[in-house]
Design a protein around this motif. Structure first.
Motif, short mmCIF file in Angstrom:
data_model
loop_
_atom_site.label_atom_id
_atom_site.label_comp_id
_atom_site.label_asym_id
_atom_site.label_seq_id
_atom_site.Cartn_x
_atom_site.Cartn_y
_atom_site.Cartn_z
N GLU A 340 18.39 122.29 -62.95
CA GLU A 340 17.18 121.75 -62.34
C GLU A 340 16.77 122.99 -61.14
O GLU A 340 15.63 123.25 -60.93
CB GLU A 340 17.69 120.57 -61.24
CG GLU A 340 17.88 119.23 -62.19
CD GLU A 340 18.59 118.45 -61.37
OE1 GLU A 340 18.96 118.57 -60.22
OE2 GLU A 340 19.02 117.16 -61.79
N TYR A 341 17.67 123.64 -60.88
CA TYR A 341 17.27 124.99 -60.08
C TYR A 341 16.56 125.97 -60.76
O TYR A 341 15.67 126.39 -60.43
CB TYR A 341 18.57 125.60 -59.71
CG TYR A 341 18.76 126.89 -58.99
CD1 TYR A 341 18.23 126.79 -57.59
CD2 TYR A 341 18.81 128.02 -59.33
CE1 TYR A 341 17.90 128.05 -56.69
CE2 TYR A 341 18.69 129.35 -58.50
CZ TYR A 341 18.14 129.36 -57.23
OH TYR A 341 18.31 130.30 -56.49
N ALA A 342 16.68 126.29 -62.13
CA ALA A 342 15.98 126.99 -62.79
C ALA A 342 14.58 126.51 -62.98
O ALA A 342 13.99 127.31 -62.91
CB ALA A 342 16.70 127.41 -64.22
N VAL A 343 14.55 125.30 -63.40
CA VAL A 343 13.29 124.56 -63.21
C VAL A 343 12.18 124.68 -62.23
O VAL A 343 11.18 125.19 -61.96
CB VAL A 343 13.43 123.28 -63.73
CG1 VAL A 343 12.00 122.31 -63.57
CG2 VAL A 343 13.92 122.94 -65.37
N SER A 344 13.14 124.84 -61.17
CA SER A 344 12.34 124.98 -59.42
C SER A 344 11.85 126.33 -59.36
O SER A 344 10.93 126.63 -58.69
CB SER A 344 13.32 124.58 -58.61
OG SER A 344 14.12 125.68 -58.46
N LEU A 345 12.41 127.19 -60.33
CA LEU A 345 11.84 128.52 -60.46
C LEU A 345 10.97 129.11 -61.41
O LEU A 345 10.38 130.17 -61.35
CB LEU A 345 13.20 129.54 -60.60
CG LEU A 345 14.35 129.61 -59.42
CD1 LEU A 345 15.52 130.68 -60.05
CD2 LEU A 345 14.07 130.01 -58.21
N ILE A 402 14.12 134.77 -63.16
CA ILE A 402 14.74 133.43 -63.03
C ILE A 402 16.43 133.64 -63.51
O ILE A 402 17.19 132.98 -62.76
CB ILE A 402 14.18 132.40 -64.23
CG1 ILE A 402 12.64 132.20 -64.02
CG2 ILE A 402 14.95 131.42 -64.51
CD1 ILE A 402 11.83 131.52 -65.15
N MET A 403 16.79 134.12 -64.40
CA MET A 403 18.27 134.49 -64.65
C MET A 403 18.76 135.26 -63.35
O MET A 403 20.15 134.90 -63.32
CB MET A 403 18.39 135.15 -65.98
CG MET A 403 17.78 134.12 -67.28
SD MET A 403 18.77 132.68 -67.15
CE MET A 403 20.40 132.87 -67.53
N GLY A 404 18.11 136.11 -62.82
CA GLY A 404 18.73 136.76 -61.66
C GLY A 404 18.91 135.98 -60.53
O GLY A 404 20.11 135.96 -59.91
N ALA A 405 18.03 134.78 -60.38
CA ALA A 405 18.54 134.10 -59.26
C ALA A 405 19.43 133.09 -59.66
O ALA A 405 20.43 132.63 -59.02
CB ALA A 405 17.22 132.99 -58.90
N VAL A 406 19.67 132.48 -60.96
CA VAL A 406 20.60 131.44 -61.67
C VAL A 406 21.91 132.23 -61.60
O VAL A 406 22.99 131.62 -61.16
CB VAL A 406 20.18 131.44 -62.96
CG1 VAL A 406 21.40 130.55 -63.73
CG2 VAL A 406 19.09 130.38 -63.15
#
Length: 587
Positions: A340-345, A402-406
């Motif tokens: 869900e966090y990745a989708v929010s990004l 995205i993956m950096g934030a994840v």
């Protein structure tokens, strides 16, 4: 006795019991306990408790006054008694029996409370910033800022740097943001620009022979606000040095940052020495050129593993994996919430697998992986039982973001995140140029005044997108604190560098006439950096928003709600400045 005070509100101790004193300050809080009035009196230095007993003139006066009224009180220092000591206050062993009260400044009804951190919105706080700054947290932040700047000045001078001032009114410069412009009354139709940075002037100081310069420099950029960027103006520690290479710049700045963060970091550990991470490595491993190294996880490029794969979600796309150890006890909710966090990004989802006790993979995409895929992933990612792997696929920049934030979020949720530390690094070897994907135009990627690695030969023989610049950033806990570079000090190299970015010789000669003229009279090799003072204080104060460390910031729309700026000018002033105003047409 002094007209207003014999002592401050943070000064009196048990040894002062029996003394007659005079204090002045703000009525911070009031409590009526059994008919006895207790008042907290606050000034810049602290809080002292006052006591007024019923039937006394002091009681009658203090009982009617509103909070934040400024008063002078005369009284006697008395002991609170062991059972009433307040250990949270330096003055907690004593109180003042008030004999006389004088109102110095009456306070109107308050728009919000001062003695508590209630949830008042930021716009209201900025409108009454003079009240907001009375709050303990804000007062502490601004004093921290003062102390940090004072320490920086002392340490820079001790390292042989000379503090110098550069102009505020100057010419426009392509620093990457919009200028604030100032009309010239004496030169009709012409404008000054407020400096986005003292870039050209500090280089000119090196050419003038001053060797080591620094300044706590105000900078002005007409750009949008962010949590770590204040609109309008900001301050930076501007530094320049002559006869230096990259490491020569790193040494004093790394020493300064280490000492400042150790001195004001309240016991938080500071990385030293700072690791040097090439830009491209940072983008691959951390998905960002501002990596938060407190997160003890790294991304791995596995694009080649899925070349020619029949798994359409990965085939022909850039694929990055994030292995996360020790998640065997994490519930399914852990995976769903990260998705869900990745989708929010902006992601369409977040693929994942988990490693079982026998080394096989389970999870939503496990059935799409071949035995060869599993073997290569196990080897490449050093997978073991209890690991999970999250995947991102798409365009390089999109996947990196995205993956950096994840990566950081997963580290926090899975217990692989280091709290209570400052993790610094240098990001080095930035690309000199980048290509606009829409227009195909080559442009500067970072700082147009940087020396390219390889000099003129690199500019003449290499693909522009392969050329690296002598450019570097300091990053701490995922926040970029500064950018810097070894400067391009040779006219022909500078002209060629700008030519590649689409600037003809005449334009460069016109826009940078002062710099080029100076270069042609003997310029030393030089370089510098400019750490942001506001961001340094933001990290030290552990504040999420940079405006919490600035006394009088603009709001997110670059407005000063307290002073009412910006304002319209009357017609006679516009005529004096040879201006007319053209407002946008309503839509």
């Amino acid at each position: 006795m002094h007209r207003y005070r014999s002592h401050t509100c943070g000064e009196l101790r048990a040894s002062d019991v029996g003394s007659d004193v005079r204090l002045s300050g703000w009525l911070h809080n009031r409590r009526d306990l059994g008919g006895i009035l207790f008042i907290d009196l606050r000034d810049h230095y602290g809080i002292t408790q006052l006591v007024a007993r019923p039937g006394t003139p002091a009681y009658e006066a203090l009982d009617k006054l509103s909070k934040e009224t400024v008063v002078r009180v005369d009284g006697t220092v008395v002991s609170r008694g062991t059972e009433n000591v307040n250990p949270d206050l330096p003055t907690g062993e004593i109180e003042i029996e008030v004999g006389e009260v004088e109102v110095l400044g009456a306070a109107a009804p308050l728009p919000f409370t001062i003695n508590t951190e209630d949830g008042v919105n930021e716009e209201r706080r900025l409108e009454y910033r003079f009240l907001d700054l009375r709050r303990e947290r804000m007062h502490r932040n601004i004093l921290l800022r003062t102390s940090v700047i004072s320490a920086i000045r002392h340490k820079m001078a001790a390292m042989g740097f000379n503090e110098m001032a550069t102009p505020i009114l100057s010419a426009t410069s392509p620093e990457g943001a919009r200028d604030f412009v100032v009309p010239s009354r004496l030169n009709p139709g012409k404008f000054y620009a407020l400096p986005q940075a003292p870039q050209q002037f500090k280089q000119l100081l090196m050419i003038s022979g001053f060797d080591r310069y620094f300044q706590i420099a105000p900078c002005f950029r007409d750009e949008d606000a962010r949590a770590d960027r204040s609109p309008g103006e900001f301050y930076q520690l501007d530094v320049e040095m002559s006869f230096v290479e990259q490491e020569d710049v790193f040494q004093p700045i790394e020493k300064l940052m280490t000492e400042i963060f150790e001195e004001f970091g309240r016991g938080r550990h500071v990385t030293s020495p700072f690791p040097r991470i090439p830009f491209r490595e940072a983008m691959l491993k951390y998905g960002s050129d501002k990596p938060d190294l407190r997160a003890k996880l790294e991304l791995v490029d596995i694009t080649d593993v899925f070349e020619g794969s029949e798994f359409k979600a990965f085939a022909g796309r850039h694929v990055r994996a994030l292995p996360v150890p020790a998640v065997q006890d994490q519930p399914r909710k852990f995976f769903d919430q990260l998705g869900e966090y990745a989708v929010s990004l902006g992601a369409k989802g977040l693929a994942w697998v988990r490693v079982t006790e026998d080394g096989s993979l389970t999870g939503p995409i496990a059935k799409f992986l071949t035995e060869e895929n599993v073997a290569e992933l196990t080897k490449r990612l050093q997978l073991a039982a209890g690991h999970a792997v999250f995947f991102g696929a798409g365009e390089f920049d999109e996947v990196s973001k995205i993956m950096g934030a994840v990566r950081v979020e997963a580290a926090k949720r899975a217990g692989h995140f280091e709290e209570g530390v400052f993790r610094f690094c240098w990001i080095v070897d930035f690309p000199m140029y980048e290509k606009d994907e829409e227009t195909g135009k080559i442009d500067f990627s970072h700082n147009p005044f940087s020396m390219p690695q390889g000099g003129l030969e690199a500019l003449e023989t290499q693909d522009p997108l392969d050329i690296l610049g002598w450019q570097y950033d300091i990053v701490c806990n995922g926040v970029e604190l500064s950018s810097g570079a070894i400067r391009n000090h040779e006219p022909e190299i500078m002209l060629k560098a700008f030519e590649i970015a689409g600037y003809d010789r005449e334009t460069v000669e016109e826009q940078f006439a002062g710099m080029l003229r100076a270069f042609r009279f003997g310029a030393p090799p030089h370089g510098g950096i400019a750490p942001g003072v506001d961001r340094i204080v933001m990290l030290l104060a552990d504040e999420p928003n940079i405006r919490e460390t600035i006394a009088f910031p603009l709001n997110g729309n670059a407005q000063d709600l307290m002073m009412g700026a910006p304002t319209e000018l009357p017609e006679e002033r516009l005529r004096e400045l040879h201006l007319s105003v053209r407002k946008p047409q309503p839509k």
